[in-house]
Write an enzyme that holds these catalytic residues in place. Structure first.
Site, short mmCIF file in Angstrom:
data_model
loop_
_atom_site.label_atom_id
_atom_site.label_comp_id
_atom_site.label_asym_id
_atom_site.label_seq_id
_atom_site.Cartn_x
_atom_site.Cartn_y
_atom_site.Cartn_z
N ASP A 116 3.01 11.02 -2.60
CA ASP A 116 2.07 10.14 -1.89
C ASP A 116 0.65 10.27 -2.42
OD1 ASP A 116 0.87 8.34 -0.26
OD2 ASP A 116 1.65 9.16 1.62
N LYS A 173 -1.23 17.72 2.20
CA LYS A 173 -0.78 18.25 3.49
C LYS A 173 0.69 18.60 3.35
CE LYS A 173 -0.27 13.43 5.01
NZ LYS A 173 -0.70 12.42 6.01
N PRO A 174 1.26 19.38 4.27
CA PRO A 174 2.66 19.79 4.12
C PRO A 174 3.64 18.62 4.04
CG PRO A 174 1.56 21.18 5.73
CD PRO A 174 0.60 20.08 5.38
N ASN A 232 3.21 15.94 2.47
CA ASN A 232 3.12 15.32 1.14
C ASN A 232 3.56 16.28 0.04
OD1 ASN A 232 2.34 12.81 1.98
ND2 ASN A 232 0.15 13.15 1.69
N LEU A 279 13.28 5.57 3.80
CA LEU A 279 12.94 6.99 3.79
C LEU A 279 11.62 7.28 4.50
CD1 LEU A 279 13.89 7.83 0.09
CD2 LEU A 279 15.27 8.21 2.15
N GLY A 319 4.24 3.73 5.44
CA GLY A 319 2.84 3.90 5.79
C GLY A 319 2.29 2.58 6.27
N SER A 338 2.84 0.36 2.83
CA SER A 338 3.97 0.51 1.91
C SER A 338 5.17 1.11 2.61
CB SER A 338 3.57 1.38 0.71
OG SER A 338 3.24 2.69 1.14
N ASP A 392 -5.37 13.78 -0.18
CA ASP A 392 -4.58 13.74 1.06
C ASP A 392 -3.45 14.77 1.00
OD1 ASP A 392 -3.94 12.89 3.61
OD2 ASP A 392 -2.69 11.22 2.93
N VAL A 406 8.97 3.19 1.67
CA VAL A 406 9.77 3.89 0.65
C VAL A 406 11.23 3.83 1.08
CG1 VAL A 406 10.17 6.04 -0.58
CG2 VAL A 406 7.85 5.42 0.11
#
Length: 428
Positions: free
Chosen positions: A265, A249-250, A252, A123, A126, A129, A247, A131
């Site tokens: 996140d 932001k759109p 997240n 999905l 980073g 990590s 952090d 997902v």
């Protein structure tokens, strides 16, 4: 020990490049040398620092000093270095162990039950990590598995151990935030090869960023305002528990298929009482939307001025308010408040507070919402909303026809609000 060496020692330990005992050993060696080298040189000579890590650490030190105009004591204070820590480093003598419990080792985490998870598509990922969607075969549901990247797992150096510690901290921090707008942690476990992972509730839908990119008009963007309010309310709950995200932001903020809004996140999140931590630097990222870790913590286009300056001690709930204001700004104008070709260009604009007023870019934007966004984006933290809950109350007031405190109403506007409110009461 010179102040610059003290900064090196604190950053080396916080970045996971050296253990506190290695820093102390190198510091002590400098006290007995007749012509001592710098702490950086001693750490490299003993094999604690590789050449590459020395370069990264030097960049961290220079960035921290530049952010504080060369004031070494101010840098040490911003890094959360207590007088006791500084005295210990300067003397080269280790402090006695505390009575606190050490962090749980990765081997203390329970093993994944055989056959429990069938891993499906990736999905997202980073720097440390990944997902993946997965099916929990025991209870028969799909979940999201967030696990450390393979390059972290087999390594036993200090940096990898620090990455695992940060992962465990994130999981435990989020697990303590029981709110429908915050991603739910279902399980923490490890695979046979030692890979740490956590199972989270799978949110089917799209990020707020993806939804914004699909909008073709200001009206379509304004229809997403409810999700901004939901994110503010979720963060208001986190702030009430003394947790900051750092952090926001759109990308997240997830918007689910059923209209739910979930903040995700939390890798850079921290509790107010936790000591500050600096993770390895990603300098001058060519992609401005990526998270920049190191002295500047967050994502440049949405981070607060104090984050952009590397003033870690000043980052608090009002820093999250700034980021939420940047999200609201994008909903109103179709673009983030700060833009540039590189992260460095954006950070410079953030530090200067250089953004266009909302209605200069979007003349049709509701003036009350413009006032809310611009108050949240104030350069000085005391001039912003106190926390996300206060920001949420302002957005809720707008959506329900109430008065927005950040907006200065004219007489006719107040009269229209009064008439509208009385009509609503008469209809009840």
């Amino acid at each position: 020990m010179q102040d610059r060496d003290l900064i090196v020692g604190v950053l080396a330990a916080q970045a996971g490049f050296a253990t506190p005992s290695q820093v102390l050993t190198a510091a002590a060696a400098g006290l007995v040398d007749s012509a001592p080298d710098s702490l950086l040189t001693r750490l490299e000579r003993t094999g604690t620092l590789s050449v590459e890590r020395r370069k990264i650490l030097e960049a961290l030190v220079e960035q921290a000093l530049a952010a504080r105009k060369g004031d070494t004591r101010a840098v040490l204070e911003s890094l959360g270095a207590t007088p006791e820590v500084l005295q210990t480093l300067a003397s080269g003598v280790a402090s006695p162990p505390t009575d606190g419990q050490p962090p749980t080792a990765a081997t203390d985490i329970p093993l994944e039950r055989p056959g429990q998870y069938t891993r499906l598509q990736e999905l997202g990922r980073g720097s440390q990590s990944i997902v993946r969607a997965a099916r929990d075969e025991i209870v028969g549901r799909e979940v999201a598995l967030k696990e450390l990247a393979a390059l972290v797992v087999p390594a036993e150096d200090d940096s990898s151990r620090a990455a695992r510690a940060r992962f465990l901290r994130e999981v435990r921090l989020v697990a303590g935030l029981d709110h429908p707008g915050i991603v739910a942690i279902l399980e923490l476990a490890r695979r046979e090869d030692g890979t740490l992972f956590c199972a989270q509730k799978l949110i089917r839908g799209a990020t707020l960023q993806a939804r914004l990119l699909r909008c073709r008009s200001p009206g379509e963007r304004l229809a997403l305002l409810r999700h901004v309010l939901d994110a503010c309310q979720a963060m208001g709950f986190a702030h009430s528990k003394h947790v900051i995200h750092r952090d926001l932001k759109p990308s997240n903020v997830m918007v689910g298929e059923h209209g739910e809004t979930v903040v995700v996140d939390w890798g850079l999140a921290k509790h107010r009482e936790e000591p500050e931590e600096v993770v390895p630097l990603i300098a001058s990222s060519p992609e401005p939307g990526l998270t920049v870790a190191g002295v500047a913590i967050g994502t440049p286009a949405y981070m607060s001025p104090e984050q952009a300056r590397g003033d870690l001690a000043a980052i608090d709930a009002r820093s999250d308010v700034f980021s939420l204001g940047a999200i609201l700004y994008q909903v109103l104008t179709g673009r983030p408040p700060f833009e540039g070709a590189t992260s460095d260009q954006i950070l410079e604009k953030v530090r200067a507070g250089d953004f266009h007023p909302v209605r200069a870019l979007a003349p049709g934007a509701p003036p009350e919402l413009a006032a809310i966004a611009e108050r949240a984006l104030q350069h000085r933290p005391p001039d912003r909303y106190r926390d996300a809950e206060e920001l949420a109350r302002e957005l809720s007031a707008y959506l329900t026809g109430g008065r927005v405190r950040a907006y200065r109403y004219g007489s006719w506007e107040l009269l229209r609000k009064f008439v509208a409110a009385n009509r609503a009461l008469s209809a009840v």
